[in-house]
Design a protein around this motif. Structure first.
Motif, PDB file in Angstrom:
ATOM      1  N   UNK A 121     133.748   4.387  62.748  1.00 33.23           N
ATOM      2  CA  UNK A 121     134.134   5.807  62.797  1.00 33.23           C
ATOM      3  C   UNK A 121     134.213   6.291  64.247  1.00 33.23           C
ATOM      4  N   UNK A 122     135.158   7.164  64.511  1.00 29.71           N
ATOM      5  CA  UNK A 122     135.291   7.701  65.868  1.00 29.71           C
ATOM      6  C   UNK A 122     135.825   9.130  65.803  1.00 29.71           C
ATOM      7  N   UNK A 123     135.539   9.863  66.855  1.00 32.76           N
ATOM      8  CA  UNK A 123     135.955  11.248  66.965  1.00 32.76           C
ATOM      9  C   UNK A 123     137.384  11.323  67.482  1.00 32.76           C
ATOM     10  N   UNK A 124     138.246  12.059  66.799  1.00 27.36           N
ATOM     11  CA  UNK A 124     139.632  12.216  67.238  1.00 27.36           C
ATOM     12  C   UNK A 124     139.736  13.439  68.147  1.00 27.36           C
ATOM     13  N   UNK A 125     139.058  13.346  69.295  1.00 30.79           N
ATOM     14  CA  UNK A 125     139.036  14.471  70.234  1.00 30.79           C
ATOM     15  C   UNK A 125     140.309  14.550  71.058  1.00 30.79           C
ATOM     16  N   UNK A 126     140.951  13.407  71.300  1.00 34.84           N
ATOM     17  CA  UNK A 126     142.163  13.346  72.111  1.00 34.84           C
ATOM     18  C   UNK A 126     143.284  12.724  71.290  1.00 34.84           C
ATOM     19  N   UNK A 127     144.507  13.159  71.526  1.00 32.56           N
ATOM     20  CA  UNK A 127     145.635  12.628  70.776  1.00 32.56           C
ATOM     21  C   UNK A 127     146.119  11.324  71.394  1.00 32.56           C
ATOM     22  N   UNK A 128     146.617  10.425  70.539  1.00 31.84           N
ATOM     23  CA  UNK A 128     147.144   9.142  71.004  1.00 31.84           C
ATOM     24  C   UNK A 128     147.946   8.512  69.876  1.00 31.84           C
ATOM     25  N   UNK A 129     148.653   7.453  70.178  1.00 28.71           N
ATOM     26  CA  UNK A 129     149.435   6.741  69.176  1.00 28.71           C
ATOM     27  C   UNK A 129     148.502   6.137  68.122  1.00 28.71           C
ATOM     28  N   UNK A 130     149.002   5.902  66.907  1.00 27.89           N
ATOM     29  CA  UNK A 130     148.148   5.423  65.813  1.00 27.89           C
ATOM     30  C   UNK A 130     147.429   4.111  66.131  1.00 27.89           C
ATOM     31  N   UNK A 131     146.189   4.033  65.683  1.00 25.18           N
ATOM     32  CA  UNK A 131     145.387   2.813  65.808  1.00 25.18           C
ATOM     33  C   UNK A 131     145.625   1.932  64.586  1.00 25.18           C
ATOM     34  N   UNK A 132     145.970   0.676  64.831  1.00 19.99           N
ATOM     35  CA  UNK A 132     146.223  -0.258  63.738  1.00 19.99           C
ATOM     36  C   UNK A 132     144.939  -0.846  63.180  1.00 19.99           C
ATOM     37  N   UNK A 133     143.986  -1.075  64.066  1.00 19.44           N
ATOM     38  CA  UNK A 133     142.726  -1.660  63.639  1.00 19.44           C
ATOM     39  C   UNK A 133     141.760  -1.783  64.791  1.00 19.44           C
ATOM     40  N   UNK A 134     140.476  -1.880  64.463  1.00 24.72           N
ATOM     41  CA  UNK A 134     139.431  -2.064  65.471  1.00 24.72           C
ATOM     42  C   UNK A 134     138.709  -3.371  65.165  1.00 24.72           C
ATOM     43  N   UNK A 135     138.573  -4.201  66.175  1.00 23.73           N
ATOM     44  CA  UNK A 135     137.955  -5.519  66.028  1.00 23.73           C
ATOM     45  C   UNK A 135     136.625  -5.555  66.781  1.00 23.73           C
ATOM     46  N   UNK A 136     135.696  -6.313  66.235  1.00 25.32           N
ATOM     47  CA  UNK A 136     134.423  -6.585  66.907  1.00 25.32           C
ATOM     48  C   UNK A 136     134.295  -8.081  67.141  1.00 25.32           C
ATOM     49  N   UNK A 137     133.618  -8.443  68.218  1.00 28.14           N
ATOM     50  CA  UNK A 137     133.434  -9.851  68.547  1.00 28.14           C
ATOM     51  C   UNK A 137     132.215 -10.411  67.823  1.00 28.14           C
ATOM     52  N   UNK A 138     132.357 -11.627  67.326  1.00 32.89           N
ATOM     53  CA  UNK A 138     131.221 -12.312  66.711  1.00 32.89           C
ATOM     54  C   UNK A 138     130.369 -13.022  67.758  1.00 32.89           C
ATOM     55  N   UNK A 139     130.828 -13.022  69.007  1.00 31.95           N
ATOM     56  CA  UNK A 139     130.079 -13.671  70.081  1.00 31.95           C
ATOM     57  C   UNK A 139     129.277 -12.681  70.911  1.00 31.95           C
ATOM     58  N   UNK A 140     129.667 -11.411  70.908  1.00 33.06           N
ATOM     59  CA  UNK A 140     128.974 -10.393  71.698  1.00 33.06           C
ATOM     60  C   UNK A 140     129.047  -9.055  70.975  1.00 33.06           C
ATOM     61  N   UNK A 141     127.886  -8.429  70.813  1.00 24.65           N
ATOM     62  CA  UNK A 141     127.882  -7.121  70.155  1.00 24.65           C
ATOM     63  C   UNK A 141     128.318  -5.999  71.085  1.00 24.65           C
ATOM     64  N   UNK A 142     128.664  -6.346  72.320  1.00 23.73           N
ATOM     65  CA  UNK A 142     129.146  -5.345  73.264  1.00 23.73           C
ATOM     66  C   UNK A 142     130.660  -5.144  73.204  1.00 23.73           C
TER      67      UNK A 142
END
Length: 474
Positions: A121-142
């Motif tokens: 989840x994220x705050x839509x405080x600023x406008x931008x082009x549509x996000x297709x997806x958000x990925x997380x790394x299995x090697x680093x939680x950063x």
């Protein structure tokens, strides 16, 4: 006939006087900057070791989100992210924003860091082009990667700010590598003066020719090609003189889009980065100045020379010319968008010194300098201009150009000492002299080209071909 000759002579004298006056004004500004930069360096405490910084800030350093906009960065993005994941900083996350790349940028990241789709989840405080997806790394939680439709660099930065959760965010180009302690060094104004500090910039250095391994610049070497060597001198002058000087009097007008830390609250208040802007980094800082001044809020925007970010510089005239023309378009775009700030008492030194400098150097500077190169020798050949004026102009342009460049190199040696070999300093001194005889003139041609493109409404960025960090040692 005599009347015509009189008016031609009078006009030539006025033009020559105007060109020399503007040259003297620029020289005065450069000397002032050099003096302020020297004062700033002399008053700074000794540079602390990274281990001492860690002990000092590990418990108080605020969390930072590293926002990395990436468009067609398959050559460098893996090495750049590797460097960010190895930073010496207690609490941070890396948010790479794939801005609709047409190459294998996303695939390289998926393969190198074992990415998987997640719900964040994220705050839509600023406008931008549509996000297709958000990925997380299995090697680093950063590490998180945001995949979105193409919207430009500013649009990608806004998406990264929205997805970030830290009170501070750091914008870094995907073709850049931070030194391990860069974030620790850059964040200390936010720790020492957390109420007033809203933005901090660091030093950008050129990695061409240096050895890069494990996401770090392991061996600093000068590039073998002339063009990036001349750019090293340019960068030294821009960062260790100009920005350090303006930071000294809290009139810093630019924090490089390649490496800058900002407070998220103020970024959201001003609407983030201006989408479609050719000079989004300059535009953003001007917006922050205007916002804080309009609301009568005390603030600081600082430049810290010790944090170093390494980037790849263009090695061909075509690529460099496109870059410099785009930078010129960006400067003009920002100047005319916020032109009401020029010499406006409401904005104090920002309106007079900061915007005045942009007007003198970026708006009329290229035109005046090229006019001087063309018209003054022509007037002398026609017998309209006295030899003394021509010699004075020539001495002003070349002598002071060499002096300022060499003094910037001296500041680098005093402050950062990133070039370990004496031979490197000798070569850079030669480059500091050489850049004033040809390179500076062609730069003005590119800037005039950018002015023409701006006048015609051009908005294309142009292809920025890169060699890649993995090949820098060859």
């Amino acid at each position: 006939m005599n009347d015509w000759l009189y008016w031609i002579t009078t006009g030539a004298t006025i033009i020559a006087g105007f060109v020399i006056t503007c040259g003297l004004a620029q020289t005065t500004v450069y000397l002032l900057q050099l003096l302020l930069a020297a004062m700033a360096l002399s008053s700074r405490p000794p540079v602390a070791r990274a281990t001492l910084l860690w002990r000092r800030y590990s418990d108080v350093a605020p969390p930072v989100a590293l926002v990395v906009p990436a468009y067609n960065e398959e050559m460098n993005v893996v090495e750049s992210v590797r460097s960010l994941l190895s930073l010496e900083y207690p609490a941070y996350e890396v948010i790479v924003v794939n801005d609709g790349s047409r190459d294998a940028t996303l695939d390289r990241l998926k393969e190198a860091y074992q990415l998987r789709l997640v719900t964040r989840p994220y705050e839509e405080a600023l406008s931008h082009a549509p996000i297709r997806g958000i990925y997380a790394s299995q090697l680093s939680n950063r590490l998180f990667v945001v995949d979105k439709d193409n919207g430009g660099k500013a649009d990608a930065q806004n998406a990264g700010i929205n997805v970030s959760r830290a009170p501070l965010f750091c914008v870094i180009d995907a073709d850049s590598i931070l030194e391990p302690d860069a974030l620790l060094r850059a964040v200390h104004p936010f720790v020492d003066d957390p109420v007033r500090t809203i933005a901090v910039g660091g030093t950008i250095r050129i990695a061409n020719g240096s050895e890069v391994s494990g996401g770090r610049v392991s061996n600093v070497r000068l590039p073998r090609k002339l063009l990036p060597l001349l750019q090293i001198v340019e960068y030294l002058r821009a960062f260790l003189m100009t920005r350090l000087a303006w930071s000294r009097i809290n009139t810093l007008m630019l924090v490089s889009g390649a490496f800058g830390i900002f407070r998220r609250r103020e970024a959201v208040e001003v609407g983030g980065f201006t989408k479609g802007s050719m000079g989004e980094d300059l535009d953003f800082i001007v917006k922050l100045h205007r916002h804080m001044r309009d609301n009568d809020r005390d603030y600081r925007i600082e430049f810290i020379p010790e944090p170093v970010c390494w980037t790849e510089a263009p090695e061909s005239l075509d690529v460099l010319g496109r870059q410099r023309s785009r930078w010129q378009r960006g400067s003009l775009e920002v100047f005319f968008r916020y032109r009401s700030m020029l010499f406006n008492p409401r904005y104090g030194r920002i309106g007079f010194l900061g915007f005045g400098h942009i007007f003198l150097v970026d708006v009329i500077g290229p035109v005046i300098e090229v006019l001087g190169y063309i018209l003054m020798p022509a007037f002398w050949l026609l017998g309209i201009l006295a030899l003394d004026y021509l010699l004075a102009f020539t001495a002003l342009v070349f002598t002071y150009g060499v002096f300022i460049s060499v003094m910037s190199l001296i500041l680098e040696e005093v402050e950062l000492r990133r070039f370990p070999r004496a031979r490197d300093l000798v070569i850079l001194t030669g480059a500091a002299v050489l850049e004033n005889f040809g390179y500076r003139q062609i730069n003005n041609y590119w800037r005039l080209k950018g002015m023409w493109q701006y006048a015609r409404g051009g908005s294309e960025w142009g292809q920025m071909t890169r060699k890649g960090f993995a090949k820098q040692t060859k």
